[in-house]
Scaffold this active site. Structure first.
Site, short mmCIF file in Angstrom:
data_model
loop_
_atom_site.label_atom_id
_atom_site.label_comp_id
_atom_site.label_asym_id
_atom_site.label_seq_id
_atom_site.Cartn_x
_atom_site.Cartn_y
_atom_site.Cartn_z
N LYS A 173 72.03 108.30 -4.03
CA LYS A 173 71.99 107.68 -5.37
C LYS A 173 71.47 108.77 -6.32
CE LYS A 173 70.50 105.47 -9.03
NZ LYS A 173 70.65 106.61 -9.93
N GLU A 248 58.44 112.47 -3.48
CA GLU A 248 58.03 113.68 -4.21
C GLU A 248 58.05 113.32 -5.69
OE1 GLU A 248 56.67 116.24 -3.19
OE2 GLU A 248 57.10 116.05 -1.05
P1 NAP Z 1 62.96 108.75 -12.29
O1 NAP Z 1 63.19 108.06 -13.57
O2 NAP Z 1 61.91 108.22 -11.39
O3 NAP Z 1 64.37 108.73 -11.54
C1 NAP Z 1 64.55 109.33 -10.28
C2 NAP Z 1 65.66 108.62 -9.56
O4 NAP Z 1 65.26 107.28 -9.28
C3 NAP Z 1 66.95 108.50 -10.39
O5 NAP Z 1 68.06 108.60 -9.54
C4 NAP Z 1 66.83 107.10 -10.94
O6 NAP Z 1 68.05 106.50 -11.33
C5 NAP Z 1 66.25 106.40 -9.75
N1 NAP Z 1 65.67 105.09 -10.05
C6 NAP Z 1 65.23 104.60 -11.22
N2 NAP Z 1 64.77 103.33 -11.06
C7 NAP Z 1 64.92 103.04 -9.75
C8 NAP Z 1 64.63 101.91 -8.94
N3 NAP Z 1 64.08 100.81 -9.46
N4 NAP Z 1 64.92 101.96 -7.64
C9 NAP Z 1 65.48 103.05 -7.08
N5 NAP Z 1 65.77 104.17 -7.80
C10 NAP Z 1 65.49 104.16 -9.10
O7 NAP Z 1 62.66 110.32 -12.49
P2 NAP Z 1 63.49 111.35 -13.35
O8 NAP Z 1 63.21 111.07 -14.78
O9 NAP Z 1 64.90 111.41 -12.91
O10 NAP Z 1 62.83 112.74 -12.92
C11 NAP Z 1 61.67 113.23 -13.51
C12 NAP Z 1 60.47 113.02 -12.61
O11 NAP Z 1 60.77 113.55 -11.33
C13 NAP Z 1 59.25 113.76 -13.07
O12 NAP Z 1 58.12 112.94 -12.94
C14 NAP Z 1 59.16 114.94 -12.12
O13 NAP Z 1 57.85 115.45 -11.93
C15 NAP Z 1 59.68 114.34 -10.88
N6 NAP Z 1 60.17 115.37 -9.95
C16 NAP Z 1 59.42 115.64 -8.86
C17 NAP Z 1 59.82 116.61 -7.97
C18 NAP Z 1 59.00 116.92 -6.75
O14 NAP Z 1 59.52 117.56 -5.86
N7 NAP Z 1 57.77 116.47 -6.67
C19 NAP Z 1 61.01 117.31 -8.19
C20 NAP Z 1 61.75 117.01 -9.33
C21 NAP Z 1 61.33 116.02 -10.19
P3 NAP Z 1 68.52 106.52 -12.87
O15 NAP Z 1 68.67 107.95 -13.23
O16 NAP Z 1 69.77 105.75 -12.85
O17 NAP Z 1 67.42 105.85 -13.65
#
Ligand code: NAP
Length: 481
Positions: A173, A248
């Site tokens: 996904k 992560e």
């Molecule tokens: P996000 O909003 O949490 O989204 C991540 C993924 O989760 C997307 O595919 C999103 O889909 C999906 N998602 C959203 N709601 C969900 C739900 N209820 N159930 C299952 N999946 C769901 O994060 P982001 O904005 O894409 O990424 C930024 C964040 O990622 C930052 O906090 C960053 O620090 C973190 N990050 C961490 C790492 C690490 O290795 N620690 C690496 C990269 C990024 P949609 O896009 O359709 O909403």
């Protein structure tokens, strides 16, 4: 140019439906592609297909699975330039950064393809005569892989490749803001001949699909990278069913700059880690903690370096920093800049959206530095995920370590110093999963474990040999001969 529609991939078939747009954040007039809005029923069907296919895939021998991963790598390599350009158009990072990431994804598939011929278990001597005891690895079953937009090909690759080589079937996904790069890997899996049902791909809103994924009967594990909010929600749901889960999530990564550092390289490393990829790396530096005796000189040099960074469309040569990935991230950046103004006063550089000419078509923000940020300010505690750096003063090394650790997150950290004892005190005392010394806090390779500690991460590490800990289980055998 006609706009391409990218379908979901379920049980070896390309499945269409309603679509959503993926637009170029550097030029919002440009639609990069139309993606199929997966429904909860699509997600359930994808997990079921994976459940059907998994046992046969697991029974295929490891080197044969590896050969298919090598093929995926070869297919991606043939499209190297195209994939880099597509990533810049969908995510906004500069073309050299995008191509570097494509290279990493190819290397990851080769690395884990090789793992198919190793897959080390354990063999140890027994206390009993004529007893042979050993442990072999077995797959977990169906894994759901939920990925963010900021590394749109590397993160899907570093989840897909180890999951597949271990004998699992998967449902990917991707993030809605940048689904094309992950789609290209799935296309390569299809072209390579990975059997139907082993790899499935369902794009669409996480809010709509998340519950169907985590509730699907055959699902055994979830690997998630993204925000703490969604990760914690998934963890709560997964725990109800005792699914294996790996998270992560966010960070607020420090770089400690000590007076004995190589000054010019420290300035470069902080500028790089804070602003490259528009600060949208989970390992980016968002706090520079600088020893008091060089604070003024360091900040002045960092501001001068930052003023030289060129912001623009990442497809153009000479650009250092692209746009925010979408309007939501742009608004978050601007919101934290206002918070920073209220807490720490006017920024030393930047502090505004870039407008005029081509800037009006994209989500561009000037790289921004706030000086004399103190540890309880929101700017020192909360993740921005954009080109906004908080610079903080520390009395000495011990004070810098205390400030660095005074945070709920623990993803990455960096120190700039020439002192060996302090380096080791930092290595043992810093509460983070990824440490660098005299390098930017961001910029990791795939051959070693990746992941954080504290609120940043949960579960076994990703990448390197450690990845197999999550995607496989041991079976232990005692044999009398
Ligand atoms: P996000 O909003 O949490 O989204 C991540 C993924 O989760 C997307 O595919 C999103 O889909 C999906 N998602 C959203 N709601 C969900 C739900 N209820 N159930 C299952 N999946 C769901 O994060 P982001 O904005 O894409 O990424 C930024 C964040 O990622 C930052 O906090 C960053 O620090 C973190 N990050 C961490 C790492 C690490 O290795 N620690 C690496 C990269 C990024 P949609 O896009 O359709 O909403």
């Amino acid at each position: 140019m006609s706009i391409q529609t990218f379908k979901n991939y379920i049980n070896g078939e390309w499945v269409g439906g309603d679509t959503f747009e993926n637009r170029n954040p550097a030029n919002t007039d440009e639609v990069v592609g139309l993606f199929t809005k997966g429904t909860p029923a699509d997600m359930t069907a994808a997990v079921e297909a994976a459940g059907e296919a998994q046992a046969k895939w697991a029974a295929t021998n490891g080197p044969a699975r590896g050969a298919l991963l090598f093929k995926v790598a070869d297919i991606l390599e043939k499209k190297f330039d195209q994939l880099g350009e597509e990533m810049t158009r969908e995510e906004g990072k500069t073309l050299p950064e995008a191509k570097g990431e494509v290279r990493r994804a190819i290397n990851i598939f080769r690395y884990f393809g090789g793992e198919g011929s190793r897959m080390p278990g354990m063999l140890v001597p027994s206390e009993r005569d004529r007893v042979h005891m050993f442990a072999i690895r077995k797959p977990i079953g169906v894994c759901g892989l939920v990925t963010p937009w900021n590394f749109p090909i590397a993160i899907p690759a570093w989840k897909m490749a180890p999951a597949l080589i271990a004998g699992n079937a998967i449902v990917v996904k991707p993030a809605s803001a940048a689904p094309l790069s992950a789609w290209r890997i799935v296309e390569a899996c299809h072209e390579a001949g990975i059997p139907k049902g082993v790899v499935n791909f369902v794009a669409g809103s996480g809010g709509t699909l998340g519950n169907a994924l985590v509730s699907a009967k055959q699902l055994k594990a979830i690997s998630f990278t993204g925000s703490c909010e969604i990760g914690n929600w998934l963890h709560a749901k997964a725990s109800e069913r005792r699914l294996r889960i790996q998270l992560e999530m966010g960070g607020k990564n420090p770089t400690i700059v000590l007076a004995d550092c190589d000054f010019n390289s420290a300035v470069e490393n902080v500028a790089n880690a804070a602003f490259f990829s528009t600060g949208q790396k989970c390992t980016a530096t968002s706090r520079a903690i600088v020893e008091d005796s060089i604070y003024d000189k360091f900040v002045a040099a960092l501001v001068e370096r930052t003023k030289k960074l060129r912001v623009g469309n990442g497809m153009l040569p000479g650009i250092d920093i692209g746009p925010a990935v979408d309007e939501g991230q742009l608004e978050t950046n601007l919101k934290y800049i206002e918070i920073g103004r209220q807490e720490a006063g006017e920024p030393l550089v930047g502090g505004h959206r870039l407008t005029g000419g081509d800037y009006d078509k994209g989500y561009f923000v000037a790289p921004t530095i706030f000086g004399d940020v103190t540890e309880n300010m929101r700017l020192a505690q909360e993740e921005v995920f954009g080109p906004v750096l908080a610079v903080m003063r520390a009395k000495d090394f011990a004070d810098a370590m205390r400030i660095a650790n005074n945070i709920p997150f623990g993803l990455s950290a960096s120190i700039q110093t020439s002192n060996l004892s302090r380096t080791f005190e930092y290595i043992y005392g810093m509460e983070a999963g990824l440490l660098t010394v005299n390098l930017p806090s961001a910029g990791v390779e795939y051959q070693l474990p990746f992941g954080g500690t504290k609120d940043s991460s949960f579960g076994p590490k990703e990448q390197g040999p450690a990845a197999m800990e999550f995607y496989s289980d041991y079976k232990t055998i005692y044999l009398k001969y």
